[in-house]
Write an enzyme that holds these catalytic residues in place. Structure first.
Site, PDB file in Angstrom:
ATOM      1  N   GLU A  92       5.349  -0.379   8.907  1.00 48.82           N
ATOM      2  CA  GLU A  92       6.240   0.520   8.391  1.00 48.82           C
ATOM      3  C   GLU A  92       6.982   1.462   9.417  1.00 48.82           C
ATOM      4  O   GLU A  92       6.456   1.758  10.330  1.00 48.82           O
ATOM      5  CB  GLU A  92       5.516   1.452   7.287  1.00 48.82           C
ATOM      6  CG  GLU A  92       5.607   0.878   5.735  1.00 48.82           C
ATOM      7  CD  GLU A  92       6.801   1.271   5.290  1.00 48.82           C
ATOM      8  OE1 GLU A  92       7.793   1.583   5.712  1.00 48.82           O
ATOM      9  OE2 GLU A  92       6.776   1.373   3.624  1.00 48.82           O
ATOM     10  N   ASP A  93       8.044   1.870   9.185  1.00 52.12           N
ATOM     11  CA  ASP A  93       8.708   2.876   9.849  1.00 52.12           C
ATOM     12  C   ASP A  93       8.092   4.374   9.590  1.00 52.12           C
ATOM     13  O   ASP A  93       7.740   5.157  10.797  1.00 52.12           O
ATOM     14  CB  ASP A  93      10.362   2.958   9.547  1.00 52.12           C
ATOM     15  CG  ASP A  93      10.526   3.065   8.000  1.00 52.12           C
ATOM     16  OD1 ASP A  93       9.626   2.981   7.254  1.00 52.12           O
ATOM     17  OD2 ASP A  93      11.883   3.454   7.737  1.00 52.12           O
ATOM     18  N   ASP A 108       5.090   8.332   3.955  1.00 57.05           N
ATOM     19  CA  ASP A 108       5.529   9.589   3.382  1.00 57.05           C
ATOM     20  C   ASP A 108       4.320   9.809   2.173  1.00 57.05           C
ATOM     21  O   ASP A 108       3.282  10.378   2.506  1.00 57.05           O
ATOM     22  CB  ASP A 108       6.886   9.622   2.859  1.00 57.05           C
ATOM     23  CG  ASP A 108       7.333  10.831   2.439  1.00 57.05           C
ATOM     24  OD1 ASP A 108       6.406  12.066   2.379  1.00 57.05           O
ATOM     25  OD2 ASP A 108       8.423  11.063   1.868  1.00 57.05           O
ATOM     26  N   GLY A 126       2.934   7.574   0.493  1.00 56.43           N
ATOM     27  CA  GLY A 126       2.151   6.278   0.483  1.00 56.43           C
ATOM     28  C   GLY A 126       2.333   5.669  -0.662  1.00 56.43           C
ATOM     29  O   GLY A 126       1.535   4.541  -0.779  1.00 56.43           O
ATOM     30  N   THR A 151       4.700   3.458  -1.213  1.00 57.76           N
ATOM     31  CA  THR A 151       5.113   2.206  -0.876  1.00 57.76           C
ATOM     32  C   THR A 151       3.892   1.330  -0.548  1.00 57.76           C
ATOM     33  O   THR A 151       4.097   0.164  -0.940  1.00 57.76           O
ATOM     34  CB  THR A 151       6.317   2.368   0.121  1.00 57.76           C
ATOM     35  OG1 THR A 151       7.195   3.268  -0.257  1.00 57.76           O
ATOM     36  CG2 THR A 151       6.746   0.995   0.523  1.00 57.76           C
ATOM     37  N   LEU A 152       3.157   1.885   0.279  1.00 63.32           N
ATOM     38  CA  LEU A 152       2.304   1.301   1.141  1.00 63.32           C
ATOM     39  C   LEU A 152       1.259   0.896  -0.047  1.00 63.32           C
ATOM     40  O   LEU A 152       0.668  -0.133   0.026  1.00 63.32           O
ATOM     41  CB  LEU A 152       1.846   2.086   2.252  1.00 63.32           C
ATOM     42  CG  LEU A 152       0.705   1.498   3.049  1.00 63.32           C
ATOM     43  CD1 LEU A 152       1.389   0.361   3.847  1.00 63.32           C
ATOM     44  CD2 LEU A 152       0.400   2.354   4.194  1.00 63.32           C
ATOM     45  N   ASP A 174      17.168   5.890   7.777  1.00 64.80           N
ATOM     46  CA  ASP A 174      18.506   6.442   7.421  1.00 64.80           C
ATOM     47  C   ASP A 174      18.457   7.609   6.296  1.00 64.80           C
ATOM     48  O   ASP A 174      17.647   7.936   5.752  1.00 64.80           O
ATOM     49  CB  ASP A 174      18.996   5.146   6.619  1.00 64.80           C
ATOM     50  CG  ASP A 174      18.329   4.887   5.195  1.00 64.80           C
ATOM     51  OD1 ASP A 174      17.251   4.789   5.147  1.00 64.80           O
ATOM     52  OD2 ASP A 174      19.199   4.918   4.155  1.00 64.80           O
ATOM     53  N   ARG A 208      20.924   5.294  11.019  1.00 66.55           N
ATOM     54  CA  ARG A 208      19.790   4.385  11.766  1.00 66.55           C
ATOM     55  C   ARG A 208      20.067   4.040  13.084  1.00 66.55           C
ATOM     56  O   ARG A 208      19.245   3.601  13.921  1.00 66.55           O
ATOM     57  CB  ARG A 208      19.888   3.144  11.043  1.00 66.55           C
ATOM     58  CG  ARG A 208      19.412   3.081   9.402  1.00 66.55           C
ATOM     59  CD  ARG A 208      19.411   1.667   9.094  1.00 66.55           C
ATOM     60  NE  ARG A 208      19.393   1.662   7.431  1.00 66.55           N
ATOM     61  CZ  ARG A 208      18.129   1.742   6.631  1.00 66.55           C
ATOM     62  NH1 ARG A 208      17.369   2.196   7.134  1.00 66.55           N
ATOM     63  NH2 ARG A 208      18.194   1.651   5.339  1.00 66.55           N
TER      64      ARG A 208
END
Ligand code: 5GP
Ligand code: MG
Length: 177
Positions: free
Chosen positions: A100-101, A104, A106, A108-109, A161, A167
């Protein structure tokens, strides 16, 4: 200072800071998986530059796949994770590292880990370049490889982005409020 859409951003992490964090993550992966093969799974779009740099620091055998999610609109997490592009590959009995970039909230993860665990990989770890630990809403996320813990401010550059733009910068910039 750079301008992306309506917002101003100031430099926060230099190319050198980022390269050091990338190398430290890759060193950990090289040590932990010595003699093994891993499947890197990069979370698009934000992680595309990070994963390319990490991969070039790996000395172990590795393959790469890409998945795509969306949870942000503008500068805010919607809290609702959409899977826009899935994974074709069989994950069973493979060592998986999700890249992951930034982590934040969490959300998504946490959602991705639920999906990946069901596929019965041999092991499942997570690498993230950036972590906003103050914004994290999930306890016990396996954050195995973390580059830099940053304050809870919106950042762009190095693949990250703001509504699609920003980006391309090799450094990372923080929103000026
Ligand atoms: P989470 O689900 O942990 O709240 O957010 C994860 C995703 O939101 C990241 O993969 C990234 O795409 C996006 N995100 C979170 N914080 C930032 C930020 O400061 N800047 C940018 N550009 N994206 C972010
Ligand atoms: Mg992302």
């Amino acid at each position: 200072m750079i301008q992306v859409h309506d917002k101003q951003f100031e430099i926060y992490l230099s190319k050198a800071d980022i390269a050091a964090a990338v190398q430290q993550i890759a060193d950990g992966i090289n040590a932990d998986y010595a003699g093994e093969k891993v499947l890197l799974v990069a979370v698009l779009n934000g992680a595309f530059i990070f994963v390319a740099d990490v991969m070039r620091c790996l000395t172990i055998d590795c393959e790469i796949e890409f998945i795509k999610t969306q949870s942000y609109e503008g500068m805010h997490s919607t809290g609702n994770v959409k899977m826009l592009l899935g994974l074709e590959k069989d994950l069973k009995d493979q060592h998986i590292i999700l890249l992951e970039d930034i982590v934040d909230t969490g959300n998504t993860l946490a959602a991705l880990l639920d999906i990946f665990r069901k596929k019965q990989p041999k092991s499942l770890k997570v690498a993230t370049l950036l972590l906003k630990s103050a914004a994290l809403q999930h306890k016990n996320l396996p954050l195995d490889y973390v580059g830099i813990d940053i304050p809870n401010k919106f950042v762009v550059g190095y693949g990250l982005d703001y509504d699609g733009c920003g980006r391309q910068y090799p450094d990372i910039y923080q929103a000026v409020v």
